[in-house]
Write a protein that holds these residues in place. Structure first.
Motif, mmCIF file in Angstrom:
data_model
loop_
_atom_site.group_PDB
_atom_site.id
_atom_site.type_symbol
_atom_site.label_atom_id
_atom_site.label_comp_id
_atom_site.label_asym_id
_atom_site.label_seq_id
_atom_site.Cartn_x
_atom_site.Cartn_y
_atom_site.Cartn_z
ATOM 1 N N GLN A 210 -8.174 0.630 -2.117
ATOM 2 C CA GLN A 210 -7.151 1.687 -2.052
ATOM 3 C C GLN A 210 -7.202 2.579 -3.281
ATOM 4 O O GLN A 210 -7.171 3.810 -3.171
ATOM 5 C CB GLN A 210 -5.755 1.084 -1.906
ATOM 6 C CG GLN A 210 -4.668 2.166 -1.791
ATOM 7 C CD GLN A 210 -3.272 1.613 -1.640
ATOM 8 O OE1 GLN A 210 -3.021 0.420 -1.842
ATOM 9 N NE2 GLN A 210 -2.319 2.478 -1.284
ATOM 10 N N GLN B 207 0.810 -1.220 0.000
ATOM 11 C CA GLN B 207 0.000 0.000 0.000
ATOM 12 C C GLN B 207 0.845 1.271 0.000
ATOM 13 O O GLN B 207 0.479 2.260 -0.648
ATOM 14 C CB GLN B 207 -0.957 -0.008 1.195
ATOM 15 C CG GLN B 207 -2.014 -1.098 1.091
ATOM 16 C CD GLN B 207 -3.101 -0.973 2.150
ATOM 17 O OE1 GLN B 207 -2.986 -0.211 3.090
ATOM 18 N NE2 GLN B 207 -4.168 -1.742 1.986
ATOM 19 N N GLU C 121 0.709 4.062 -2.870
ATOM 20 C CA GLU C 121 0.445 5.453 -2.517
ATOM 21 C C GLU C 121 1.534 6.382 -3.051
ATOM 22 O O GLU C 121 1.251 7.466 -3.576
ATOM 23 C CB GLU C 121 0.354 5.591 -0.995
ATOM 24 C CG GLU C 121 0.026 6.996 -0.517
ATOM 25 C CD GLU C 121 -0.062 7.101 0.994
ATOM 26 O OE1 GLU C 121 -0.182 8.235 1.501
ATOM 27 O OE2 GLU C 121 -0.006 6.053 1.669
ATOM 28 N N TYR D 161 -8.357 6.632 -3.390
ATOM 29 C CA TYR D 161 -7.512 7.659 -3.997
ATOM 30 C C TYR D 161 -8.288 8.401 -5.091
ATOM 31 O O TYR D 161 -8.268 9.633 -5.175
ATOM 32 C CB TYR D 161 -6.244 7.044 -4.585
ATOM 33 C CG TYR D 161 -5.428 8.024 -5.393
ATOM 34 C CD1 TYR D 161 -4.459 8.819 -4.786
ATOM 35 C CD2 TYR D 161 -5.643 8.173 -6.769
ATOM 36 C CE1 TYR D 161 -3.728 9.747 -5.514
ATOM 37 C CE2 TYR D 161 -4.923 9.101 -7.506
ATOM 38 C CZ TYR D 161 -3.960 9.878 -6.875
ATOM 39 O OH TYR D 161 -3.254 10.799 -7.604
#
Length: 315
Positions: A100, A56, A60, A104
């Motif tokens: 995720q 993750q 990111e 975003y």
């Protein structure tokens, strides 16, 4: 100003086809990602970055760095048995990664295309439209349905494209599918066992990649069913492959899904109603025979030499 498109799973079958298609269009700046090194023989007009979709922090960091306008999420654990045997990996790969990316996308106004499957259905009432009730039979199907729900729950702008039994050809000789597997084995004079009691509308990978591009151009949102139009049993598709390339059909041994333990964890008959995709996206699927003609031409274009490298397994 070019639209930045991030493609996950770029070493995959659809991923490589998407990279080749979209990178040719000067309107788009393509960033291709995969966990391993780039396996696409075509390495022009796009950038490749290694990315572990399960990490993750790494995801990111990359999203912050490139700030994509569009994400096409093809990375997934798609093997039915692997999903059963590795439930934690299945959850992280097929669901958590989607959450995720969707989170975003919602925060940054990014548009997402997410790939899903006909395995969200049980196969009792196919063909299905987008409003049909889902009832997956396998951990794989359950995880893909959960991924759809997780993405929609983020409220991001997204299109979910469900598809069926994708086939075709890319330059990478290590990527196989039903058509290439059957052609390879029959060309080598090897007998093959093929299921005769499961029915699908196989999807030409070129059509699926084009559908993704159409969705980007229209910023279409919601569920869309993308496949070919012809319903056939899996063995009927293989017979068509044999007929097209004049291969020995006597090498094809028909078996039932139960014979190989696939009667309970795979839908018997799926298929899609394509009306929504045709009207909203302008999607026009190739006829199966026409797609084989295109594949034959692409063999020559890619200078592919079959060398018994395809895995003898149908997913």
């Amino acid at each position: 100003m070019n639209t930045t498109v991030l493609i996950t799973g770029a070493n995959g079958f659809l991923g490589q086809k998407l990279v080749d298609l979209i990178s040719r269009d000067r309107r788009y700046k393509v960033i291709a990602t995969s966990k391993g090194v780039n396996r696409n023989p075509n390495q022009e007009n796009y950038k490749f970055k290694q990315l572990d979709i399960l990490n993750q922090k790494e995801v990111e960091h990359l999203l912050t760095e490139i700030q994509p306008d569009v994400i096409i999420h093809t990375a997934a654990l798609t093997n039915v048995e692997s999903c059963e045997q590795q439930p934690e990996l299945c959850q992280r790969m097929n669901v958590d990664s989607v959450t995720q990316l969707g989170t975003y996308a919602y925060k940054h106004g990014t548009y997402i295309i997410h790939l899903s499957t006909d395995f969200v259905f049980d196969g009792a009432n196919g063909p299905y439209n987008e409003e049909a009730e889902t009832n997956p039979l396998s951990a794989y199907g359950i995880s893909k349905l959960a991924s759809e729900q997780a993405l929609l729950a983020t409220d991001c702008n997204c299109a979910i494209l469900r598809t069926i039994l994708v086939y075709g050809i890319i330059a990478d000789p290590l990527r196989s599918n039903l058509v290439l597997w059957a052609k390879e084995k029959l060309s080598a004079g090897e007998s093959i066992k093929v299921v005769n009691d499961q029915y699908r509308m196989p999807t030409f990978v070129d059509d699926l990649a084009e559908a993704c591009l159409l969705a980007i151009e229209k910023r279409a949102t919601g569920l869309f069913h993308i496949s070919g139009k012809e319903m056939m049993s899996i063995v009927q598709a293989v017979y068509a492959v044999a007929d097209f390339w004049n291969l020995d059909k006597s090498l094809i041994q028909e078996i039932s899904a139960a014979d190989i333990g696939q009667a309970d964890n795979r839908p018997k008959k799926t298929g899609f109603d394509l009306t929504k995709a045709e009207i909203s996206l302008g999607f026009v699927p190739s006829a199966f025979l026409d797609s084989l003609k295109q594949i034959d031409k692409q063999f020559k274009k890619f200078r592919r030499i079959q060398a018994h490298r395809y895995k003898s397994k149908i997913v």
